[in-house]
Design an enzyme around this catalytic site. Sequence first.
Site, PDB file in Angstrom:
ATOM      1  N   GLU A 110      33.818 103.213 -62.045  1.00 37.79           N
ATOM      2  CA  GLU A 110      33.917 104.765 -62.302  1.00 37.79           C
ATOM      3  C   GLU A 110      35.215 105.098 -61.804  1.00 37.79           C
ATOM      4  OE1 GLU A 110      33.293 108.437 -63.297  1.00 37.79           O
ATOM      5  OE2 GLU A 110      31.686 106.875 -63.955  1.00 37.79           O
ATOM      6  N   GLU A 130      41.247 108.151 -67.139  1.00 35.44           N
ATOM      7  CA  GLU A 130      41.198 109.462 -68.044  1.00 35.44           C
ATOM      8  C   GLU A 130      42.579 110.418 -67.486  1.00 35.44           C
ATOM      9  OE1 GLU A 130      37.431 111.072 -67.150  1.00 35.44           O
ATOM     10  OE2 GLU A 130      36.508 109.667 -68.687  1.00 35.44           O
TER      11      GLU A 130
END
Length: 116
Positions: free
Chosen positions: A63, A70
């Site tokens: 994660e 991102e």
Amino acid sequence: MKSWWQPFQHAMNGLRQSIREERHMKVHLAIGGIVLLIAFLLPLTASERAILCLTIGIVISAEMFNTAFERTVDLVTQEWHPLAKAAKDIASGAVLVLALTSIVIALCIFIPYLVQ
């Protein structure tokens, strides 16, 4: 001593920022905490507990990699681009695969104890 400690501080800053700013990180941590609680309430072996800890750590790390990826894509381009979207979606999909795999692993470990 400061040069030895500084990378650790940067890493902790990244962990704190990820927890503070990313909703999915909070979800992964909450579920991971529940899994660990159950793992220590059931009479699991040390190996089973280690597998669960490793699995939780891998999902949380994935994660964090996804978040870093991102943000890097966002830094490179501010406009919408199909390749940027695909890169983000693929990275997110990798986290989903790991999260689903971790659920299967937890079930494989917990079910025999819960059925007894």
